[in-house]
Design a protein around this motif. Structure first.
Motif, PDB file in Angstrom:
ATOM      1  N   ALA A 101     -14.138 -74.731  73.663  1.00 22.14           N
ATOM      2  CA  ALA A 101     -14.238 -75.999  74.397  1.00 22.14           C
ATOM      3  C   ALA A 101     -15.685 -76.478  74.421  1.00 22.14           C
ATOM      4  O   ALA A 101     -15.958 -77.673  74.258  1.00 22.14           O
ATOM      5  CB  ALA A 101     -13.691 -75.833  75.812  1.00 22.14           C
ATOM      6  N   ARG A 102     -16.609 -75.505  74.608  1.00 22.43           N
ATOM      7  CA  ARG A 102     -18.027 -75.879  74.643  1.00 22.43           C
ATOM      8  C   ARG A 102     -18.461 -76.465  73.288  1.00 22.43           C
ATOM      9  O   ARG A 102     -19.174 -77.465  73.237  1.00 22.43           O
ATOM     10  CB  ARG A 102     -18.881 -74.660  75.001  1.00 22.43           C
ATOM     11  CG  ARG A 102     -20.242 -75.040  75.576  1.00 22.43           C
ATOM     12  CD  ARG A 102     -21.162 -73.846  75.747  1.00 22.43           C
ATOM     13  NE  ARG A 102     -20.548 -72.708  76.421  1.00 22.43           N
ATOM     14  CZ  ARG A 102     -20.413 -72.596  77.749  1.00 22.43           C
ATOM     15  NH1 ARG A 102     -20.841 -73.549  78.537  1.00 22.43           N
ATOM     16  NH2 ARG A 102     -19.852 -71.520  78.264  1.00 22.43           N
ATOM     17  N   ILE A 125       1.557 -79.627  74.339  1.00 20.42           N
ATOM     18  CA  ILE A 125       0.775 -80.765  73.863  1.00 20.42           C
ATOM     19  C   ILE A 125      -0.267 -80.282  72.860  1.00 20.42           C
ATOM     20  O   ILE A 125      -0.651 -79.118  72.847  1.00 20.42           O
ATOM     21  CB  ILE A 125       0.079 -81.516  75.012  1.00 20.42           C
ATOM     22  CG1 ILE A 125      -0.798 -80.563  75.828  1.00 20.42           C
ATOM     23  CG2 ILE A 125       1.116 -82.187  75.897  1.00 20.42           C
ATOM     24  CD1 ILE A 125      -1.764 -81.281  76.725  1.00 20.42           C
ATOM     25  N   THR A 126      -0.705 -81.219  72.029  1.00 16.38           N
ATOM     26  CA  THR A 126      -1.699 -80.881  71.013  1.00 16.38           C
ATOM     27  C   THR A 126      -3.101 -81.198  71.527  1.00 16.38           C
ATOM     28  O   THR A 126      -3.256 -81.919  72.519  1.00 16.38           O
ATOM     29  CB  THR A 126      -1.459 -81.718  69.739  1.00 16.38           C
ATOM     30  OG1 THR A 126      -1.674 -83.099  70.056  1.00 16.38           O
ATOM     31  CG2 THR A 126      -0.034 -81.529  69.220  1.00 16.38           C
ATOM     32  N   GLU A 127      -4.102 -80.675  70.833  1.00 20.35           N
ATOM     33  CA  GLU A 127      -5.490 -80.979  71.213  1.00 20.35           C
ATOM     34  C   GLU A 127      -5.763 -82.475  71.078  1.00 20.35           C
ATOM     35  O   GLU A 127      -6.495 -83.050  71.876  1.00 20.35           O
ATOM     36  CB  GLU A 127      -6.457 -80.187  70.335  1.00 20.35           C
ATOM     37  CG  GLU A 127      -6.481 -78.717  70.696  1.00 20.35           C
ATOM     38  CD  GLU A 127      -7.482 -77.935  69.865  1.00 20.35           C
ATOM     39  OE1 GLU A 127      -8.382 -78.554  69.263  1.00 20.35           O
ATOM     40  OE2 GLU A 127      -7.362 -76.697  69.815  1.00 20.35           O
ATOM     41  N   PHE A 156      -9.182 -66.957  79.095  1.00 23.48           N
ATOM     42  CA  PHE A 156      -9.921 -68.061  78.451  1.00 23.48           C
ATOM     43  C   PHE A 156     -11.139 -67.500  77.710  1.00 23.48           C
ATOM     44  O   PHE A 156     -11.461 -67.959  76.614  1.00 23.48           O
ATOM     45  CB  PHE A 156     -10.391 -69.092  79.494  1.00 23.48           C
ATOM     46  CG  PHE A 156      -9.289 -69.999  80.013  1.00 23.48           C
ATOM     47  CD1 PHE A 156      -8.008 -69.974  79.470  1.00 23.48           C
ATOM     48  CD2 PHE A 156      -9.548 -70.897  81.048  1.00 23.48           C
ATOM     49  CE1 PHE A 156      -7.001 -70.814  79.946  1.00 23.48           C
ATOM     50  CE2 PHE A 156      -8.556 -71.749  81.523  1.00 23.48           C
ATOM     51  CZ  PHE A 156      -7.276 -71.701  80.985  1.00 23.48           C
ATOM     52  N   TYR A 157     -11.815 -66.515  78.325  1.00 24.67           N
ATOM     53  CA  TYR A 157     -12.995 -65.935  77.653  1.00 24.67           C
ATOM     54  C   TYR A 157     -12.576 -65.048  76.476  1.00 24.67           C
ATOM     55  O   TYR A 157     -13.125 -65.150  75.383  1.00 24.67           O
ATOM     56  CB  TYR A 157     -13.855 -65.137  78.653  1.00 24.67           C
ATOM     57  CG  TYR A 157     -14.755 -66.033  79.484  1.00 24.67           C
ATOM     58  CD1 TYR A 157     -15.886 -66.624  78.927  1.00 24.67           C
ATOM     59  CD2 TYR A 157     -14.476 -66.291  80.824  1.00 24.67           C
ATOM     60  CE1 TYR A 157     -16.715 -67.447  79.678  1.00 24.67           C
ATOM     61  CE2 TYR A 157     -15.290 -67.123  81.593  1.00 24.67           C
ATOM     62  CZ  TYR A 157     -16.413 -67.698  81.014  1.00 24.67           C
ATOM     63  OH  TYR A 157     -17.233 -68.521  81.751  1.00 24.67           O
ATOM     64  N   GLU A 158     -11.560 -64.178  76.697  1.00 23.63           N
ATOM     65  CA  GLU A 158     -11.094 -63.260  75.638  1.00 23.63           C
ATOM     66  C   GLU A 158     -10.675 -63.990  74.368  1.00 23.63           C
ATOM     67  O   GLU A 158     -10.918 -63.528  73.256  1.00 23.63           O
ATOM     68  CB  GLU A 158      -9.847 -62.485  76.127  1.00 23.63           C
ATOM     69  CG  GLU A 158     -10.122 -61.305  77.032  1.00 23.63           C
ATOM     70  CD  GLU A 158      -8.844 -60.885  77.768  1.00 23.63           C
ATOM     71  OE1 GLU A 158      -8.948 -60.521  78.952  1.00 23.63           O
ATOM     72  OE2 GLU A 158      -7.750 -60.986  77.151  1.00 23.63           O
ATOM     73  N   THR A 159     -10.014 -65.125  74.551  1.00 23.61           N
ATOM     74  CA  THR A 159      -9.506 -65.868  73.386  1.00 23.61           C
ATOM     75  C   THR A 159     -10.562 -66.803  72.810  1.00 23.61           C
ATOM     76  O   THR A 159     -10.291 -67.563  71.883  1.00 23.61           O
ATOM     77  CB  THR A 159      -8.285 -66.726  73.794  1.00 23.61           C
ATOM     78  OG1 THR A 159      -8.627 -67.451  74.991  1.00 23.61           O
ATOM     79  CG2 THR A 159      -7.060 -65.868  74.055  1.00 23.61           C
ATOM     80  N   GLY A 160     -11.755 -66.746  73.377  1.00 19.76           N
ATOM     81  CA  GLY A 160     -12.822 -67.624  72.880  1.00 19.76           C
ATOM     82  C   GLY A 160     -12.585 -69.086  73.230  1.00 19.76           C
ATOM     83  O   GLY A 160     -13.181 -69.981  72.619  1.00 19.76           O
ATOM     84  N   HIS A 208      -5.895 -74.084  73.905  1.00 18.91           N
ATOM     85  CA  HIS A 208      -6.451 -73.155  72.920  1.00 18.91           C
ATOM     86  C   HIS A 208      -5.975 -71.726  73.205  1.00 18.91           C
ATOM     87  O   HIS A 208      -5.572 -70.995  72.276  1.00 18.91           O
ATOM     88  CB  HIS A 208      -7.986 -73.223  72.939  1.00 18.91           C
ATOM     89  CG  HIS A 208      -8.654 -72.399  71.876  1.00 18.91           C
ATOM     90  ND1 HIS A 208      -9.031 -71.088  72.083  1.00 18.91           N
ATOM     91  CD2 HIS A 208      -8.977 -72.700  70.596  1.00 18.91           C
ATOM     92  CE1 HIS A 208      -9.583 -70.619  70.971  1.00 18.91           C
ATOM     93  NE2 HIS A 208      -9.574 -71.567  70.047  1.00 18.91           N
ATOM     94  N   ALA A 209      -6.009 -71.333  74.466  1.00 18.18           N
ATOM     95  CA  ALA A 209      -5.582 -69.968  74.828  1.00 18.18           C
ATOM     96  C   ALA A 209      -4.095 -69.777  74.511  1.00 18.18           C
ATOM     97  O   ALA A 209      -3.688 -68.720  73.992  1.00 18.18           O
ATOM     98  CB  ALA A 209      -5.852 -69.712  76.309  1.00 18.18           C
TER      99      ALA A 209
END
Lengths: 354, 354
Positions: free
Chosen positions: B314-315, B184-186, B305-309, B271-272
């Motif tokens: 999301a924030r 799915i897309t954003e 999730f953190y490594e890929t920013g 995103h990841a």
């Protein structure tokens, strides 16, 4: 009367398909539900709504709610074709309640196939069933028959009234089911039927009176006609479950003797509890509340229903209520041909074989 | 801002209690739902509706939907006390969706206690949840603020529009959940949030504009404000689930890291999937679709999730959407004190700790 059913059923299904196509795309979604804020996922929505809903609709069902609506429109001297989308409202609502009730009751079968949530999952089935509570109400906003604002408001207020009471009926039924004691009265049982099944019937008739601009008194009489017809139908359904309990379970959609297996407090169970000797009542309750039953146990309860005259009593009640329904119908003073068709319909609905 | 919450919450709860008393009797049933056709069973209806619904409401919840409604009424220069019953509409609807969603998602916990269907049974919980979809809509028929027919029709049409789209949102979410692939897309994710969570937010604002007779353009701007606020809230909720995943699970109502355990396709997961090396994406998907996860597996996904920013991304998205929400709020040009309160509220809702 069968011709009426056969004539209208495909037309009704065609109209439902216009309201909820088998293949959902972006254009349909934007036109029916309004434009997306970001971007719809039509493929997922097809799997979430269209596929499960058509899975159920394609299993059958007589669409009698839509057809009674159309006959009433005819009886009020208007062209039923002008009001086709409205005919779908009670039909879609009804099928939505079937999906949700099956989840609530933990039903395994529906119309001779596994209950929808067993095929599509509880999440998909439930969301589709609930979507069917709101999708048809959108029709009034789309306003296909160019109704006035007052008329549309009346339709919404009537629908909210009846859909609230539907949940009271289901609430009572569920609570009785969960309580292992027959302590309800016949009046309470009839109220449960009037709410749970009758309110959908009331929607059928009232929608027909509202969209054709009938007086309040006509609306109330028509509502009573279909409410009573539905209550009689429910009692007929209960009787049918007992009558076919010794036959091939598969012939009756849900599996016969099912009400006893589920411990349902029907008019027959209430009557038997009030008329059988205490030890037989005790044995009946034991069977009703057991997690599982042998065929012999089912037969014991069925026999008790016959011995106590409870089946006969329920049949008399259904006939009295059905007679009262036809009296309300007569009071509407519709075209004689339509009255005759609706009267036959009432008989048919109540005395039908599966 | 906390004072606003503390001032209004008991008033809102008092009003909900007037609409659905803790103790149900025949008089209430007849007055709220209309007279019985035969005879209600108030005891059963108390167990079917009042008890389970108050069981959930008493667990907490900030009632922010009701309070944002009341602040908007204030901002439009009217007395919030005159519209209290309407404030309960989105609040009751919201809590209804919680009950139903928990059944659909097979959730075990809600607000730190077992999900309602685990305590009361799926049948009672589901019927109560669905009853909460219709009970508040009856308020418009009762017409406590003496609104015109046109105004009530607008309210019903708006509600039908939004409640239909709510089910589109839930439908997309469920289908994605059941499909073991991130395709799915954003934009589709944001649409799901806009429908599933945003539509209830839109109800809050539009109800306030409709009952106070604002222009269509004001209604749309207000709807956008609360829609965007809700979408930002949802993304904030997803982030919170990741941030607290290494802490005591009990501190966050539903149990932290839950979205990963459930295989939810959040903005971070999307995103990841688009930014991590293929082998890490494959491992993430393996963990997301597994029936059960070890704490180490949850941590693997959180680390990715953190490594890929993705958490940061999301924030940023949540903050951009929140900023856009506040721009819509500013455009409403309300009393500065109310604007400030609503603006703080928006921040609070998004940045809250559980």
């Amino acid at each position: 009367m069968r011709e009426v059913l056969e004539e209208w059923r495909p037309i009704v299904d065609g109209e439902i398909e216009r309201l909820l196509p088998r293949a959902i795309n972006e254009t349909y979604l934007s036109e029916f539900f309004g434009p997306a804020s970001y971007e719809y996922d039509p493929d997922s929505l097809q799997r979430a709504l269209s596929v499960p809903i058509w899975n159920l609709l394609d299993r059958g069902g007589k669409r009698w709610r839509a057809i009674v609506f159309l006959l009433l429109i005819d009886g009020f001297g208007e062209d039923p074709h002008d009001y086709l989308p409205y005919a779908c409202i009670p039909e879609i609502l009804h099928n939505g309640t079937i999906i949700v009730d099956d989840v609530e009751d933990g039903a395994t079968m529906r119309r001779g196939q596994p209950a929808l949530h067993h095929i599509k999952g509880t999440d998909v089935a439930l969301n589709a069933g609930n979507a069917m509570y709101f999708l048809p109400l959108k029709i009034i906003t789309h306003n296909p028959a160019d109704l006035s604002a007052e008329t549309r408001l009346s339709a919404y207020e009537m629908l909210m009234h009846e859909l609230n009471r539907t949940h009271l009926g289901q609430g009572m039924d569920i609570c009785w089911h969960n309580k292992q004691e027959i302590d309800i009265t016949e009046q309470e049982y009839l109220e449960m039927c009037a709410c749970k099944t009758g309110c959908l019937g009331r929607i059928v008739a009232q929608l027909a009176t509202i969209v054709t601009g009938q007086d309040e008194s006509v609306q109330q009489t028509a509502a009573k006609f279909t409410e009573l017809m539905s209550v009689a139908f429910q009692i007929g359904d209960d009787i049918l479950d007992v009558e076919t309990s010794n036959e091939d379970g598969g012939s009756f959609g849900k599996g016969a003797g099912n009400d006893i297996r589920e411990g349902k407090k029907t008019l027959m169970a209430i009557h038997a509890a009030n008329h059988a000797p205490p030890e037989k009542v005790a044995r009946m309750e034991e069977i009703l509340w057991a997690d599982d039953n042998t065929p012999e146990e089912i037969e014991t309860v069925v026999d008790l229903f016959y011995e106590t005259g409870s089946v006969e009593y329920a049949r008399e009640q259904a006939q009295m209520i059905s007679k009262s329904a036809r009296e309300n119908l007569a009071e509407l003073d519709l075209d004689p041909v339509v009255t005759e068709q609706l009267s036959e319909f009432t008989q048919f609905v109540i005395e039908r074989n599966a």
